[in-house]
Design an enzyme around this catalytic site. Structure first.
Site, PDB file in Angstrom:
ATOM      1  N   ASP A  38      -6.078   5.914   1.206  1.00 60.19           N
ATOM      2  CA  ASP A  38      -6.025   4.489   0.864  1.00 60.19           C
ATOM      3  C   ASP A  38      -7.417   3.869   1.038  1.00 60.19           C
ATOM      4  OD1 ASP A  38      -3.780   2.071   0.733  1.00 60.19           O
ATOM      5  OD2 ASP A  38      -5.673   1.469   1.664  1.00 60.19           O
ATOM      6  N   HIS A  63       0.826  -1.212   0.000  1.00 60.91           N
ATOM      7  CA  HIS A  63       0.000   0.000   0.000  1.00 60.91           C
ATOM      8  C   HIS A  63       0.860   1.262   0.000  1.00 60.91           C
ATOM      9  CE1 HIS A  63      -4.078  -1.800   0.691  1.00 60.91           C
ATOM     10  NE2 HIS A  63      -3.287  -2.837   0.907  1.00 60.91           N
TER      11      HIS A  63
HETATM   12  N1  UPG Z   1       9.200  -5.663  -2.870  1.00 59.38           N
HETATM   13  C1  UPG Z   1      10.547  -5.463  -3.036  1.00 59.38           C
HETATM   14  N2  UPG Z   1      11.405  -6.359  -2.474  1.00 59.38           N
HETATM   15  C2  UPG Z   1      11.018  -7.433  -1.765  1.00 59.38           C
HETATM   16  C3  UPG Z   1       9.615  -7.657  -1.623  1.00 59.38           C
HETATM   17  C4  UPG Z   1       8.745  -6.753  -2.186  1.00 59.38           C
HETATM   18  O1  UPG Z   1      10.973  -4.483  -3.662  1.00 59.38           O
HETATM   19  O2  UPG Z   1      11.871  -8.187  -1.298  1.00 59.38           O
HETATM   20  C5  UPG Z   1       8.246  -4.659  -3.406  1.00 59.38           C
HETATM   21  C6  UPG Z   1       7.635  -5.060  -4.735  1.00 59.38           C
HETATM   22  O3  UPG Z   1       8.437  -4.621  -5.804  1.00 59.38           O
HETATM   23  C7  UPG Z   1       6.285  -4.338  -4.681  1.00 59.38           C
HETATM   24  C8  UPG Z   1       5.940  -4.318  -3.199  1.00 59.38           C
HETATM   25  O4  UPG Z   1       7.164  -4.503  -2.500  1.00 59.38           O
HETATM   26  O5  UPG Z   1       6.427  -3.002  -5.127  1.00 59.38           O
HETATM   27  C9  UPG Z   1       5.011  -5.444  -2.809  1.00 59.38           C
HETATM   28  O6  UPG Z   1       3.717  -5.214  -3.295  1.00 59.38           O
HETATM   29  P1  UPG Z   1       2.806  -6.336  -3.961  1.00 59.38           P
HETATM   30  O7  UPG Z   1       3.523  -7.003  -5.053  1.00 59.38           O
HETATM   31  O8  UPG Z   1       1.523  -5.676  -4.350  1.00 59.38           O
HETATM   32  O9  UPG Z   1       2.592  -7.419  -2.856  1.00 59.38           O
HETATM   33  P2  UPG Z   1       2.166  -7.354  -1.281  1.00 59.38           P
HETATM   34  O10 UPG Z   1       3.236  -6.805  -0.501  1.00 59.38           O
HETATM   35  O11 UPG Z   1       1.717  -8.716  -0.959  1.00 59.38           O
HETATM   36  O12 UPG Z   1       0.890  -6.335  -1.326  1.00 59.38           O
HETATM   37  C10 UPG Z   1      -0.345  -6.253  -0.643  1.00 59.38           C
HETATM   38  C11 UPG Z   1      -1.284  -7.461  -0.797  1.00 59.38           C
HETATM   39  C12 UPG Z   1      -1.563  -7.707  -2.294  1.00 59.38           C
HETATM   40  C13 UPG Z   1      -2.204  -6.447  -2.896  1.00 59.38           C
HETATM   41  C14 UPG Z   1      -1.285  -5.267  -2.659  1.00 59.38           C
HETATM   42  C15 UPG Z   1      -1.868  -3.954  -3.169  1.00 59.38           C
HETATM   43  O13 UPG Z   1      -0.720  -8.601  -0.194  1.00 59.38           O
HETATM   44  O14 UPG Z   1      -2.377  -8.834  -2.451  1.00 59.38           O
HETATM   45  O15 UPG Z   1      -2.444  -6.617  -4.279  1.00 59.38           O
HETATM   46  O16 UPG Z   1      -0.994  -5.123  -1.263  1.00 59.38           O
HETATM   47  O17 UPG Z   1      -3.103  -3.690  -2.592  1.00 59.38           O
END
Ligand code: UPG
Length: 463
Positions: free
Chosen positions: A123, A29
């Protein structure tokens, strides 16, 4: 009401829009809010970013400190939290709830912002408690939906259709094609009360009162849900829904050099990561390790065993068995800490992405043209997997179920990895999606136009 009005009038000389942003919790988020903030300042919009005083994950606090030092022109503001706990719930949903219960504390913060505010961008997980606050201040409130437009059709209509089921295990969202009921996030179907379900129902309903809904997607990618939403087919009395994505990854996120990747052939490496807050069981990780070896592809694999990174302290040897480390050492990298995903996806050596389909991961893969092997784990992720597989951004092994529902065998995983890595037709389709994604936010693109129109509305409010 008076306070904000008076300040607006006294600041008439300032013709730039000034927008405050309030994300909820977790990198999934926070990241889209940071990217939106950077995009807005590039359009000469003044930005104030309001964040909860403590973050759940280390990744969030590190991202914020790096962000504010890179963009000193963005004003930082902190929302103190009233204590809230519900030990059996997910820590990120507990934090949403703590922010929601602290929404009344936002009023003095918004009133104390010295230059007039044109709008607040909230949000979606905070909508129902923050919209009444901005209404009482007569401040426009735009809700940023951080997942897919497809997921927003469920989010926005669920309060009205909960309890109604389609036939033959199908679920029908008004205006949309019926979908298998197994794609609906399980907490929504459960009889048991959960923060996920209550918050989603309340927020979805409250979003009808917003001044606009902004989605990190683009018209060419999600035309069907966007048209249905704006035609009032999903739910009536909805404010305008504007696709303003995919948000461009920003420079401050790039850090380390990628020496190992630099030495690998083009499109030869599969990147495996399940986002910032998804833990995978040890048993499943063992099969995943087996699948990676069997696929014979090079790989970068981010192993994660806990939801919250502060608890992810185990050394690698404890997480992955010794034999895998020996066999896999010439083939790839295994890491158990935060990596710069965007930078990895942008590298020419990376030719595939095993992803849980968090929406940021999906939009980043689209942005960099990397085919996805979709392995949704929870929440909105099956909806997102449906979108990306329908659009040709990847393939989805839909019979693998939700995370933890079964243990997917290494043999199956390796087959699917090979399918994604070796499919030239898929690769060509994905390149086209990358072009469309970039065109949407370039000058004259559909999302670019959407942002320009919003800024115009905000500026007019100031005058
Ligand atoms: N990321 C990194 N490095 C890591 C892990 C994550 O850079 O080691 C970044 C990734 O590039 C992204 C973000 O972190 O930009 C992660 O976001 P996302 O891929 O959307 O996954 P979640 O962290 O699981 O996000 C939550 C929910 C997901 C939802 C999202 C947006 O779990 O299901 O779609 O939020 O609402």
């Amino acid at each position: 009401r008076l306070t904000l009005r008076k300040m607006a009038n006294s600041d008439n000389h300032n013709h730039n829009a000034h927008v405050a942003l309030i994300p909820s919790s977790g990198m999934g988020h926070l990241t889209p809010f940071l990217r939106l903030a950077v995009s807005l300042i590039s359009h000469n919009v003044r930005v104030t970013l309001i964040t909860a005083q403590t973050t759940v994950s280390l990744a969030e606090s590190q991202a914020l400190s790096c962000f504010f030092s890179t963009y000193p022109q963005i004003t930082a503001s902190q929302l103190p939290l009233v204590p809230y706990d519900s030990p059996s719930e997910d820590p990120f949903y507990i934090q949403y709830e703590a922010i929601r219960r602290s929404s009344h504390l936002l009023s003095p913060i918004l009133c104390s912002i010295t230059s007039s505010l044109s709008a607040l961008i909230t949000d979606m997980s905070l909508a129902s408690t923050i919209i009444p606050v901005t209404q009482s201040l007569n401040l426009p409130n735009y809700v940023l939906f951080t997942s897919s437009a497809q997921m927003s059709t469920l989010f926005l209509s669920f309060h009205a259709i909960a309890g109604s089921r389609g036939e033959n295990d199908l679920f029908t969202i008004p205006g949309m094609q019926p979908l298998p009921i197994s794609w609906i996030p399980p907490p929504l179907l459960s009889e048991k009360d959960s923060l996920f379900r209550t918050q989603l129902m309340e927020n979805g309903k409250a979003m009808l009162q917003a001044d606009g809904i902004l989605i990190n997607t683009f018209e060419n990618f999600e035309q069907e849900p966007l048209v249905a939403l704006n035609a009032g087919e999903v739910i009536t009395r909805l404010p305008p829904v504007t696709a303003i994505g995919p948000f461009e990854p920003c420079g401050f996120e790039r850090s380390r050099s990628l020496t190992w990747l630099d030495g690998q052939p083009m499109n030869s490496v599969v990147f495996v990561s399940f986002g910032s807050r998804t833990a995978i069981s040890r048993e499943q990780n063992k099969e995943l390790a087996d699948g990676l070896l069997r696929s014979e592809c090079r790989f970068i694999w981010v192993v994660k065993e806990k939801k919250v990174d502060r608890e992810d302290g185990k050394v690698l040897d404890e997480l992955v068995d010794e034999e895998f480390m020996k066999k896999g050492k010439d083939k790839g990298l295994v890491v158990n800490q935060w990596v710069n995903q965007e930078q990895i996806l942008s590298h020419p050596a990376v030719g595939g992405f095993v992803s849980h389909c968090g929406w940021n991961s999906v939009t980043e893969a689209a942005w960099h043209g990397v085919p996805i092997l979709a392995w949704p784990q929870h929440g909105d992720q099956k909806m997102n997997a449906y979108v990306l597989s329908k659009r040709g951004l990847g393939i989805w092994a839909a019979n693998w179920g939700w995370g933890g529902e079964m243990v997917v065998k290494g043999t199956e995983i390796s087959e699917k990895i090979r399918e994604v890595m070796g499919n030239e037709m898929l690769r060509a389709q994905v390149i086209k999606i990358r072009e469309n994604a970039r065109a949407a936010v370039a000058n004259g693109g559909s999302s670019h136009k959407g942002v320009i129109e919003l800024i115009q509305i905000w500026k007019n409010k100031n005058i």
